[in-house]
Structures are given as structure tokens and as C-alpha cells.
Design a protein around this motif. Structure first.
Motif, PDB file in Angstrom:
ATOM      1  N   ALA A   1       0.850  -1.208   0.000  1.00  0.00           N
ATOM      2  CA  ALA A   1       0.000   0.000   0.000  1.00  0.00           C
ATOM      3  C   ALA A   1       0.881   1.253   0.000  1.00  0.00           C
ATOM      4  N   LEU A   2       1.859   1.280   0.906  1.00  0.00           N
ATOM      5  CA  LEU A   2       2.730   2.463   0.992  1.00  0.00           C
ATOM      6  C   LEU A   2       3.533   2.655  -0.296  1.00  0.00           C
ATOM      7  N   ARG A   3       3.846   1.552  -0.955  1.00  0.00           N
ATOM      8  CA  ARG A   3       4.630   1.670  -2.185  1.00  0.00           C
ATOM      9  C   ARG A   3       3.804   2.130  -3.374  1.00  0.00           C
ATOM     10  N   LYS A   4       2.468   2.192  -3.167  1.00  0.00           N
ATOM     11  CA  LYS A   4       1.601   2.716  -4.247  1.00  0.00           C
ATOM     12  C   LYS A   4       1.661   4.243  -4.298  1.00  0.00           C
ATOM     13  N   ILE A   5       2.155   4.857  -3.204  1.00  0.00           N
ATOM     14  CA  ILE A   5       2.159   6.328  -3.110  1.00  0.00           C
ATOM     15  C   ILE A   5       3.152   6.919  -4.112  1.00  0.00           C
ATOM     16  N   LYS A   6       2.656   7.849  -4.948  1.00  0.00           N
ATOM     17  CA  LYS A   6       3.520   8.540  -5.909  1.00  0.00           C
ATOM     18  C   LYS A   6       3.816   9.976  -5.457  1.00  0.00           C
ATOM     19  N   ALA A   7       2.979  10.484  -4.574  1.00  0.00           N
ATOM     20  CA  ALA A   7       3.104  11.882  -4.154  1.00  0.00           C
ATOM     21  C   ALA A   7       4.451  12.140  -3.492  1.00  0.00           C
ATOM     22  N   LYS A   8       4.978  13.344  -3.715  1.00  0.00           N
ATOM     23  CA  LYS A   8       6.130  13.783  -2.906  1.00  0.00           C
ATOM     24  C   LYS A   8       5.561  13.992  -1.506  1.00  0.00           C
TER      25      LYS A   8
END
Ligand SMILES: CCOC(C)=O
Length: 347
Positions: A277-284
Motif C-alpha cells: 500500500a505504501l509503495r503505491k504512493i507517488k506523491a512527494k
């Protein structure tokens, strides 16, 4: 009927009906309305929008008072800032203002992802916005910020979760249980069938006392910060700040938010796998715990941040602890602005 949840007290807000909201736990909120306050102007490319979800017990008012202003990082001269009141906080649809069918204790169980889906619908359909420059929020606002970044990774360019985690810890779950029990153990709560919140004063007072213990740090009291805020001693602080702060709030509203808070978990998007789940984050992403927070600790935030690709841990130094979110520590707020201005630089 108390007018606590009024525009007189919380400042101007608009109610936007986003239609039916299907809920994570099943069921639907029909004619779901969100209370929002906007500041600044949306530019023609719709590329300057910032979303601010609210925290437990809070409304759009504290976000305006403590976080937004000309020359601040969240500057309405530069950005179109949308503060969205979370479901259950008394301004958006909540136990205290819902139609009879779901009024009071009949209000459905809500999750953080339901708030985020409602906000997503609001932005896409009402504002025709397809991307956010920044999502920033404190505590439960941070939980919504993480959920946004995992659930809609292409929608969120930057994320600033303040004093919150992507998955609620077991310790935090139990702390919130004590807050819930403080209210529900008051016989006047009557399993949610009370006439008005004033009757549940004993439960709300116990709830306020627990918040005094965990919302501020031991250092805050040792350094007599409550006295520099104008109170004689801790008892005066409890009697004349903490209890009055919560006393007007609707118990079922608080319990709706507490239930949501306890179960915040971005891994619900990935069959329970938090790392993916955390690795799906693209945001800075700037993960910003408060140094002396007693229940969204720096260690818990770091444990998640190190798995988020384009992220940094930016600790906010304040002995005030979690409720430093209220803007009580001007040095912390200056530090926060520096971090947010840095995060908002062009990427
Ligand atoms: C005061 C804000 O606290 C939470 C848990 O949102």
C-alpha cells in the motif's frame, strides 16, 4: 437544540450534496452532503488546488485560523484551498444533523476511505478537478491524507500528513477505546438515545480529561506551558479549556469519528499488505510527526515513512505534543510553514 455546529461558531461553509455514498462496511448514505470552506481562486488550468481534511473534534474553522493566510505556505493568493469537514464532525453529514432514517445512533459506521471517496466525488464532479497540488491534514486529517495518496495515487502530487499514521497502531486503538468508553459509560448516554449532548456532560468531562493526559505531553505541563496559555494550574486548564472545548460536541458525532480513527488502515486497499500500500504512493510526501506526540509517535511515523518512495520525515519540534496541532506553539507553526513551503516548490 444547540447551535454549536453553526456558521456563527465555525465560520462560513457551503453544504455540497455529492449524491449517494456507498460505504466500505456496506450500506449507503443517501444525499451525502459535505461542508466545505474554500479560500483563494481556482486557476483556469485547475492546477492550484489544495485539499485539507479535518481532524477529530475539529472543523474548517481551526484550519483557517491556524494554518491559512497571506504569506503562509497555505496562501489563498496562490492556491485554491478547499477545507473539507470530515463526515461525522457535525458540519458535514453526521449523527447530529442526518435525516431521521440515519439520525443519532442509527448513523452508519464510516471509514476513512468513505471520507476520501466522498471528497474525490466532490472534487471530480463539483469542481471538475483531476489533480491536487497538495493534500495536507493533521491527525485524522493525516489518516485521510495517506488514504488519498494510496487510493488515488495519480490525483495527489504532494502529501503532508501531520501527526498521524497510514495504519492506526494497536496502542492508539486502545487509547481511542478509552475515549469511547468515557462517553458510553455515562448512563445519560443511554446507548446513544440522549436528548441533547448537554445531558452527557459527565461522559464528555471524562473524555476531556483523557484528552488532557494524552493530547498534551508530560513536558508541556512540566514546562508550565498551560500557565503560559493563561491557566493557573492543570485543574484550571481542564475545567476552563479542555472540558468546555468538548462540552458542546455531540457524543454520537465524536463516536462516529472515533470508530473511523481506530480503523484507519491504507492496507485495506491491498488486502492487508501495508508495504505494498505504501509503495503505491507517488506523491512527494513529507511525513510530519510532532516530536512529543504521545500516540502518533515519531517512531510509528518513521516506520511507515521509510517505505514511502518519494518521502522525507520532517519532525515538528514541540513539547506541546499532539494538540500542538491547535497552533499553540508559534515556533512549531513557523517550522511547519517552512516545511510546507519547501514541499510546495515546483517538482
Ligand atoms: C485533535 C485531533 O485528533 C485526531 C485523532 O484527529
Amino acid at each position: 437544540m444547540s447551535n454549536y455546529y453553526s456558521q456563527e461558531i465555525h465560520g462560513p461553509y457551503q453544504l455540497i450534496n455529492i449524491g449517494n455514498l456507498n460505504l466500505y462496511e456496506g450500506g449507503v448514505i443517501e444525499e451525502c452532503f459535505l461542508a466545505i470552506s474554500t479560500f483563494g481562486k481556482l486557476n483556469s488550468e485547475k492546477s492550484n488546488a489544495i485539499l485539507i481534511p479535518t481532524w477529530y473534534s475539529g472543523t474548517s474553522k481551526i484550519m483557517l485560523d491556524a494554518y491559512i493566510g497571506e504569506g503562509r505556505a497555505l496562501d489563498p493568493d496562490k492556491y485554491f484551498i478547499i477545507i473539507v469537514n470530515q463526515i461525522g464532525n457535525g458540519l458535514s453529514i453526521s449523527p447530529s444533523n442526518a435525516p431521521e432514517k440515519i439520525h443519532g445512533k442509527k448513523f452508519p459506521k464510516i471509514r476513512i476511505c468513505d471520507d476520501v471517496d466522498a471528497q474525490h466525488k466532490l472534487l471530480k464532479e463539483h469542481f471538475k478537478i483531476n489533480q491536487l497540488e497538495l493534500v495536507v491534514g493533521g491527525s485524522m486529517g493525516a489518516q485521510q491524507t495517506f488514504e488519498w495518496s494510496v487510493r488515488y495515487p495519480d490525483f495527489v502530487k504532494r502529501a503532508a500528513p501531520i501527526a498521524g499514521t497510514a495504519k492506526n497502531s494497536e496502542h492508539d486503538f486502545v487509547f481511542t477505546d478509552t475515549l469511547i468508553e468515557a462517553i458510553t459509560s455515562d448512563p445519560a448516554y443511554q446507548s446513544g438515545d440522549y436528548e441533547n449532548s448537554k445531558q452527557v456532560s459527565i461522559g464528555l468531562e471524562r473524555h476531556a480529561k483523557l484528552w488532557t493526559v494524552m493530547g498534551w505531553s508530560t513536558e508541556f505541563f512540566r514546562a508550565a506551558r498551560h500557565q503560559s496559555l493563561g491557566f493557573k494550574d492543570i485543574h484550571d486548564f481542564i475545567a476552563n479549556f479542555m472540558i468546555p472545548y468538548f462540552s458542546e460536541m455531540d457524543p454520537n458525532n465524536l463516536l462516529t469519528m472515533a470508530y473511523k480513527w481506530q480503523r484507519a488502515d491504507v492496507s485495506l486497499n491491498t488486502e492487508g499488505d501495508l508495504l505494498s500500500a505504501l509503495r503505491k504512493i507517488k506523491a512527494k510526501t513529507y511525513v510530519m510527526p510532532i516530536s512529543h506526540d504521545m500516540f502518533f509517535t515519531c517512531q510509528d511515523c518513521l516506520a511507515e515513512q521509510k517505505s514511502i518512495k518519494n518521502s522525507q520525515l520532517k519532525v515538528l519540534d514541540s513539547i506541546d505534543g499532539h494538540l500542538g496541532l491547535f497552533g499553540t506553539d508559534s515556533k512549531m507553526m513557523e517550522q511547519l510553514d517552512l516545511y510546507l513551503k519547501d514541499l510546495l516548490l515546483e517538482i
